[in-house]
Design a protein around this motif. Structure first.
Motif, mmCIF file in Angstrom:
data_model
loop_
_atom_site.group_PDB
_atom_site.id
_atom_site.type_symbol
_atom_site.label_atom_id
_atom_site.label_comp_id
_atom_site.label_asym_id
_atom_site.label_seq_id
_atom_site.Cartn_x
_atom_site.Cartn_y
_atom_site.Cartn_z
ATOM 1 N N ARG A 168 0.834 -1.214 0.000
ATOM 2 C CA ARG A 168 0.000 0.000 0.000
ATOM 3 C C ARG A 168 0.860 1.252 0.000
ATOM 4 N NH1 ARG A 168 -2.279 0.928 5.610
ATOM 5 N NH2 ARG A 168 -0.037 1.337 5.774
ATOM 6 N N ASP A 169 1.936 1.237 0.781
ATOM 7 C CA ASP A 169 2.811 2.409 0.842
ATOM 8 C C ASP A 169 3.470 2.683 -0.507
ATOM 9 O OD1 ASP A 169 2.148 2.593 3.511
ATOM 10 O OD2 ASP A 169 4.000 1.667 4.237
ATOM 11 N N VAL A 170 3.754 1.625 -1.267
ATOM 12 C CA VAL A 170 4.403 1.776 -2.565
ATOM 13 C C VAL A 170 3.407 2.173 -3.646
ATOM 14 C CG1 VAL A 170 5.640 0.521 -4.392
ATOM 15 C CG2 VAL A 170 6.265 0.163 -1.994
ATOM 16 N N THR A 171 2.181 1.621 -3.589
ATOM 17 C CA THR A 171 1.246 1.750 -4.717
ATOM 18 C C THR A 171 -0.034 2.512 -4.388
ATOM 19 O OG1 THR A 171 0.075 -0.313 -4.180
ATOM 20 C CG2 THR A 171 2.061 -0.478 -5.562
ATOM 21 N N GLY A 172 -0.376 2.660 -3.112
ATOM 22 C CA GLY A 172 -1.657 3.236 -2.733
ATOM 23 C C GLY A 172 -2.788 2.224 -2.703
ATOM 24 N N VAL A 173 -2.497 0.966 -3.017
ATOM 25 C CA VAL A 173 -3.510 -0.096 -3.049
ATOM 26 C C VAL A 173 -3.291 -1.032 -1.852
ATOM 27 C CG1 VAL A 173 -4.401 -2.073 -4.354
ATOM 28 C CG2 VAL A 173 -3.721 0.025 -5.555
ATOM 29 N N PRO A 174 -4.297 -1.173 -0.946
ATOM 30 C CA PRO A 174 -4.095 -1.929 0.286
ATOM 31 C C PRO A 174 -4.434 -3.411 0.168
ATOM 32 C CG PRO A 174 -6.208 -0.852 0.388
ATOM 33 C CD PRO A 174 -5.601 -0.480 -0.949
ATOM 34 N N LEU A 175 -4.165 -3.987 -0.995
ATOM 35 C CA LEU A 175 -4.452 -5.407 -1.179
ATOM 36 C C LEU A 175 -3.492 -5.986 -2.197
ATOM 37 C CD1 LEU A 175 -6.321 -5.964 -4.069
ATOM 38 C CD2 LEU A 175 -7.807 -4.458 -2.762
ATOM 39 N N VAL A 176 -3.305 -7.307 -2.114
ATOM 40 C CA VAL A 176 -2.455 -8.025 -3.059
ATOM 41 C C VAL A 176 -3.227 -9.214 -3.608
ATOM 42 C CG1 VAL A 176 -0.286 -7.352 -1.962
ATOM 43 C CG2 VAL A 176 -1.414 -9.484 -1.260
ATOM 44 N N LEU A 177 -2.786 -9.711 -4.756
ATOM 45 C CA LEU A 177 -3.324 -10.957 -5.288
ATOM 46 C C LEU A 177 -2.705 -12.110 -4.518
ATOM 47 C CD1 LEU A 177 -3.718 -11.981 -9.003
ATOM 48 C CD2 LEU A 177 -2.577 -13.502 -7.401
ATOM 49 N N ASN A 178 -3.524 -13.047 -4.087
ATOM 50 C CA ASN A 178 -3.068 -14.183 -3.296
ATOM 51 C C ASN A 178 -3.612 -15.467 -3.897
ATOM 52 O OD1 ASN A 178 -2.477 -16.115 -1.350
ATOM 53 N ND2 ASN A 178 -4.040 -15.404 0.080
ATOM 54 N N THR A 179 -2.724 -16.399 -4.211
ATOM 55 C CA THR A 179 -3.135 -17.731 -4.624
ATOM 56 C C THR A 179 -2.241 -18.744 -3.934
ATOM 57 O OG1 THR A 179 -3.632 -19.141 -6.546
ATOM 58 C CG2 THR A 179 -1.643 -17.786 -6.682
ATOM 59 N N SER A 180 -2.659 -19.986 -3.934
ATOM 60 C CA SER A 180 -1.949 -21.005 -3.162
ATOM 61 C C SER A 180 -0.567 -21.283 -3.750
ATOM 62 C CB SER A 180 -2.768 -22.292 -3.117
ATOM 63 O OG SER A 180 -3.069 -22.748 -4.424
ATOM 64 N N PHE A 181 0.351 -21.599 -2.870
ATOM 65 C CA PHE A 181 1.739 -21.866 -3.241
ATOM 66 C C PHE A 181 1.847 -23.326 -3.693
ATOM 67 C CE2 PHE A 181 6.302 -20.581 -1.824
ATOM 68 C CZ PHE A 181 6.839 -21.239 -2.912
ATOM 69 N N ASN A 182 1.616 -23.540 -4.970
ATOM 70 C CA ASN A 182 1.746 -24.876 -5.549
ATOM 71 C C ASN A 182 1.702 -24.778 -7.062
ATOM 72 O OD1 ASN A 182 -0.998 -24.139 -5.586
ATOM 73 N ND2 ASN A 182 -1.695 -26.247 -5.504
ATOM 74 N N GLU A 183 2.079 -25.894 -7.686
ATOM 75 C CA GLU A 183 2.030 -26.001 -9.146
ATOM 76 C C GLU A 183 1.385 -27.340 -9.480
ATOM 77 O OE1 GLU A 183 4.958 -26.608 -13.008
ATOM 78 O OE2 GLU A 183 5.407 -27.390 -11.038
ATOM 79 N N ASN A 184 0.036 -27.357 -9.614
ATOM 80 C CA ASN A 184 -0.689 -28.595 -9.932
ATOM 81 C C ASN A 184 -0.317 -29.740 -8.997
ATOM 82 O OD1 ASN A 184 -2.050 -27.436 -12.180
ATOM 83 N ND2 ASN A 184 -0.174 -27.639 -13.386
#
Length: 231
Positions: A168-184
């Motif tokens: 947020r401090d860098v971009t003004g946006v207080p959220l990130v994209l989050n997906t699970s840490f895996n590859e199939n």
């Protein structure tokens, strides 16, 4: 229960020993690693990498219990990039284009970005993103204007909250994209699995506890090159 972080945890000594044992393999893959003892610096550097369009593996603390990656075994991306879904699918996920990626948002910012305001700590509800905000975060906005959000409180996950705050401090946006840490495969649990997933995909950075592992441009592993050419 106000959080889901009940799974296994691996200490700093464990991770340091793993990186030492795998240092030759890491170097052969064209990667370097360093330890960052200051949490604010770790989060700031990670947030800047996310903001520059890089895909980050985020492995911290206890693993989540349940069906969602909630900021301890997560892959993080920039929600502002309309092409981030394609980037993630090309680099790692290879999943159907219609499946949306989820936003992790600071709990104190929910009312500003969503039409409903409530705690959703387990990413189990869908809210409508405010119409005027949708174009700002296309990577986490579904075709109907909704987002399956995770609200993040400092009291529940201080380091993940610090990462999103730094973004947020860098971009003004207080959220990130989050997906699970895996590859199939199942979501990574152990540091070894996180490192293996990072090395065999085109993920850009791995934040493994207090350590950051990243690729030295322009080098990439042979498998990563082959994947990129294939897809």
């Amino acid at each position: 229960m106000d959080h889901a972080y009940w799974g296994p945890e691996f200490g700093a000594d464990y991770i340091e020993r793993l990186l030492s044992e795998r240092s030759n393999h890491i170097a052969e893959a064209g990667c370097i690693f360093e330890k960052i003892d200051d949490e604010q610096e770790l989060c700031r550097r990670t947030a800047e990498a996310v903001a520059s369009g890089k895909v980050i593996g985020w492995f911290q603390g206890r693993m989540e219990w349940g069906p969602r990656a909630l900021g301890n075994r997560s892959i993080i991306g920039d929600p502002r990039r309309a092409d981030m879904k394609d980037i993630l699918n090309k680099k790692i996920k290879r999943r159907e284009s219609f499946r949306p990626f989820a936003p992790s948002i600071l709990s104190e910012a929910v009312g500003e970005w969503f039409e409903e305001e409530d705690d959703v700590p387990f990413m189990m509800q869908v809210f409508q993103i405010r119409e005027e905000k949708r174009a700002l975060v296309p990577a986490v906005t579904h075709v109907d204007g909704s987002g399956r959000l995770q609200t993040v409180k400092r009291s529940a996950n201080a380091r993940y909250h610090a990462l999103i705050s730094a973004f947020r401090d860098v971009t003004g946006v207080p959220l990130v994209l989050n997906t699970s840490f895996n590859e199939n495969e199942p979501v990574v649990c152990r540091p070894e699995e996180a490192l293996d997933c990072f090395l065999r995909t085109n993920m850009d950075v791995l934040a493994l506890g207090d350590w950051i592992i990243q690729r030295s441009e322009p080098m990439r592993s042979a498998r990563s090159k082959a994947q990129e050419e294939f897809f």
